[in-house]
Motif scaffolding. Structure first.
Motif, PDB file in Angstrom:
ATOM      1  N   ALA A 174      66.864  16.391  61.231  1.00  0.00           N
ATOM      2  CA  ALA A 174      66.503  17.340  60.174  1.00  0.00           C
ATOM      3  C   ALA A 174      65.972  18.634  60.782  1.00  0.00           C
ATOM      4  O   ALA A 174      66.378  19.734  60.389  1.00  0.00           O
ATOM      5  CB  ALA A 174      65.459  16.719  59.245  1.00  0.00           C
ATOM      6  N   ARG A 175      65.077  18.498  61.758  1.00  0.00           N
ATOM      7  CA  ARG A 175      64.509  19.705  62.381  1.00  0.00           C
ATOM      8  C   ARG A 175      65.603  20.538  63.048  1.00  0.00           C
ATOM      9  O   ARG A 175      65.611  21.758  62.984  1.00  0.00           O
ATOM     10  CB  ARG A 175      63.441  19.325  63.415  1.00  0.00           C
ATOM     11  N   ARG A 176      66.525  19.847  63.692  1.00  0.00           N
ATOM     12  CA  ARG A 176      67.579  20.591  64.395  1.00  0.00           C
ATOM     13  C   ARG A 176      68.485  21.325  63.403  1.00  0.00           C
ATOM     14  O   ARG A 176      68.860  22.481  63.625  1.00  0.00           O
ATOM     15  CB  ARG A 176      68.405  19.637  65.265  1.00  0.00           C
ATOM     16  N   ILE A 177      68.859  20.645  62.330  1.00  0.00           N
ATOM     17  CA  ILE A 177      69.745  21.269  61.334  1.00  0.00           C
ATOM     18  C   ILE A 177      69.079  22.495  60.712  1.00  0.00           C
ATOM     19  O   ILE A 177      69.676  23.570  60.617  1.00  0.00           O
ATOM     20  CB  ILE A 177      70.130  20.231  60.252  1.00  0.00           C
ATOM     21  N   LEU A 234      76.197  13.807  61.551  1.00  0.00           N
ATOM     22  CA  LEU A 234      76.681  14.474  62.765  1.00  0.00           C
ATOM     23  C   LEU A 234      75.613  14.497  63.848  1.00  0.00           C
ATOM     24  O   LEU A 234      75.892  14.227  65.029  1.00  0.00           O
ATOM     25  CB  LEU A 234      77.113  15.906  62.406  1.00  0.00           C
ATOM     26  N   VAL A 235      74.370  14.792  63.430  1.00  0.00           N
ATOM     27  CA  VAL A 235      73.304  14.930  64.424  1.00  0.00           C
ATOM     28  C   VAL A 235      72.647  13.582  64.707  1.00  0.00           C
ATOM     29  O   VAL A 235      72.476  13.186  65.861  1.00  0.00           O
ATOM     30  CB  VAL A 235      72.265  15.976  63.962  1.00  0.00           C
ATOM     31  N   GLU A 236      72.314  12.841  63.655  1.00  0.00           N
ATOM     32  CA  GLU A 236      71.529  11.620  63.885  1.00  0.00           C
ATOM     33  C   GLU A 236      72.352  10.477  64.484  1.00  0.00           C
ATOM     34  O   GLU A 236      71.791   9.553  65.066  1.00  0.00           O
ATOM     35  CB  GLU A 236      70.781  11.169  62.624  1.00  0.00           C
ATOM     36  N   ASP A 262      73.528  24.692  68.624  1.00  0.00           N
ATOM     37  CA  ASP A 262      73.030  24.988  67.277  1.00  0.00           C
ATOM     38  C   ASP A 262      74.021  25.842  66.487  1.00  0.00           C
ATOM     39  O   ASP A 262      74.015  25.825  65.252  1.00  0.00           O
ATOM     40  CB  ASP A 262      71.671  25.692  67.353  1.00  0.00           C
ATOM     41  N   GLU A 263      74.862  26.587  67.177  1.00  0.00           N
ATOM     42  CA  GLU A 263      75.899  27.354  66.468  1.00  0.00           C
ATOM     43  C   GLU A 263      76.860  26.415  65.745  1.00  0.00           C
ATOM     44  O   GLU A 263      77.257  26.677  64.606  1.00  0.00           O
ATOM     45  CB  GLU A 263      76.680  28.233  67.448  1.00  0.00           C
ATOM     46  N   HIS A 264      77.235  25.326  66.415  1.00  0.00           N
ATOM     47  CA  HIS A 264      78.112  24.355  65.757  1.00  0.00           C
ATOM     48  C   HIS A 264      77.408  23.698  64.570  1.00  0.00           C
ATOM     49  O   HIS A 264      78.011  23.480  63.516  1.00  0.00           O
ATOM     50  CB  HIS A 264      78.558  23.265  66.749  1.00  0.00           C
TER      51      HIS A 264
END
Lengths: 343, 343
Positions: free
Chosen positions: B227-230, B65-67, B78-80
């Motif tokens: 990874a950092r964001r998750i 989802l992020v990468e 970040d809530e999502h």
């Protein structure tokens, strides 16, 4: 205490849960099957360290109610006796009978020492929530047992207040019955979920006590009559002992009069089998009720008394569905459990 | 399959439940604590046989989802991201955000492959029952994860239908990420409770993957940023990852930014610990969540990152109350668990 932990280290895996083609979780435990002479017909795992029978003790906790003459003095029917042995679901068939029974004693719900908890039978629970009703002590799954204790106290004309204390004569009568039936003199105790004392006993001794209820011919006549009445009441009223769709009701019905079974919290299960003169006591190490149910169904099958009904066999081998209703695994006996044979 | 059963026979007792002065039930399990270099800092029990991480896999399931850039393409906050990693309680803070998110994708609840189940947060659940409302797929604890999968499919402009099938590109991206992070190439799979595939991985490999999320410096830059964001999203929004009063929320808050933790069904618990560059993976043999919670709290304490708050310590050593509110026992770490020390 420590020996309990160490000895349980060797209990075999009895139940496994699969997901896809892999085993995801396992449950270990111990099983004792004993006949009325005290002969261990099956001993698997640690059957010598005391365990709390929890609610599976109820048929023995009901003995003073019947053998004291209290049940007859208050004209109790087998329905009341079944409720005294019950971990019920809080359905109207349970709560209405307990309410009437308390009235018969000149008592009310505030005389019960057990606390309130959520009703287990979902349609009734949801209807109560929708009406804004809170559960009362009568909804406690043990309210029949407690009303049974109160009945004995009334019959003996002693204080009902404090009937749940371990030194109250009613509880001491329970302890004496368990000692006499199990042959175990030292009974450590703890407080059960319903505030009544619960007496710890080795599985072998507990199964022996259950076997003597199953085949009470050599007990004193009064106790023998009480044992027969309790067991026949449980067999006659499976849903009063448990509730609609509950494992105890399904297994008692499946055995077609040959056995009464009773679950207990923390993975305990007991069976009283008049047709074979045997008692069965099961404890799952980790306290899982799901595993105890599968073990009991498997032992009943090995004993040749489980019926062919799909409901019982769905307890023996239970499909695991996901939230879409797809079957993704199953709960089943391990090889150790399914290979049990009785000679 | 059989080797899983046999090797788990040796897993140590980690948690015990007492009643009075006796141990009533015990839970065995295995623990792997690994650093980002792949060094096993703690190995207790079988950490080599694949186990299903269940919902504790979600931080890794959120990586695509992020990468992939999907999260940014749909302006997710970040809530999502926290919701994509969540096993949520179905509270409005969860369901309203997932509903809005689906709308943002041009999709609705019928596009979710997960089924409906009861809402875990009791005040909301009881209010729904009182209003006669049924839970929807959005109330499924995994609805955020599923919406995350759908977001990737939309971003890649591929079919959303079938996104929960193991051969769909989104699931294959999850599998690839888990393979790369864990170093384990063979990933048996099963169907999770929410209908998505779940990939089995040894605890040691899983903990290594979690450690690399904790300390992603040596990962490719895009994955390291993801990874950092998750992890920071999970730490910033503990209640979105779980719900009001849930163990994950309590433990994440207690660690004061030092760790993200994630529970999984059948007794799994994972921790991602950026402050130490470590990952923790726990599996309780019998699948008991109550035991996994105590083990995680104990490991976090042994690592020196659990706070002093009573809520976290009530997970570490949990009083057991009866229906009258009287404390009759406790759930606590065994000596084996409480004696764990990290050098």
């Amino acid at each position: 205490m420590q020996d309990r932990v160490i000895s349980a280290m060797d209990n075999p895996a009895l139940v496994e849960l699969t997901r896809g083609d892999r085993v995801e979780s396992i449950h270990r435990g111990a099983i004792a099957v004993v006949d009325s002479k005290g002969v261990l017909r099956l001993s698997l795992g640690d059957v010598e360290t005391p365990v709390f029978p929890r609610s599976s003790l109820k048929p023995i906790q009901a003995l003073p109610l019947v053998e004291s003459g209290a049940a007859d003095a208050f004209s109790l029917t087998d329905e009341h006796i079944a409720l005294a042995c019950a971990s019920h679901s809080g359905e109207p068939m349970h709560t209405e009978r307990v309410t009437e029974w308390l009235t018969r004693l000149g008592l009310g719900k505030s005389d019960l020492a057990c606390g309130a908890h959520a009703v287990r039978y979902e349609p009734i629970w949801h209807a109560m929530i929708a009406r804004g009703e809170r559960p009362t002590r009568i909804h406690n799954n043990c309210s029949g047992k407690h009303t049974g204790f109160l009945t004995v106290a009334r019959h003996w004309d002693i204080a009902t207040k404090g009937y749940e204390q371990v030194d109250h004569p009613v509880q001491q009568a329970v302890a004496a019955a368990l000692r006499e039936l199990s042959g175990i003199s030292d009974l450590p105790w703890g407080v059960d979920g319903c505030a009544a004392p619960n007496f710890a006993v080795p599985l072998a001794g507990f199964a022996h006590a259950l076997a003597r209820l199953a085949m009470p011919d050599e007990l004193p006549p009064r106790r023998a009559r009480a044992a027969r009445r309790i067991v026949s009441a449980m067999i006659a009223h499976p849903e009063l002992v448990s509730g609609t769709g509950r494992a105890c009701a399904v297994l008692i019905r499946s055995c077609s009069g040959k056995a009464a079974v009773k679950t207990g919290a923390e993975g305990v299960y007991a069976a009283i089998i008049p047709s074979l003169g045997m008692g069965v006591a099961i404890k799952i190490d980790d306290g899982a009720g799901r595993a105890a149910e599968t073990v009991m169904a498997s032992v009943l099958q090995s004993l040749g008394i489980l019926g062919d009904d799909p409901a019982a066999h769905a307890i023996l081998r239970a499909p695991i569905a996901n939230t879409r209703g797809t079957i993704v695994g199953e709960r089943r006996p391990t090889a150790t459990l399914s290979e049990i044979r009785f000679g």
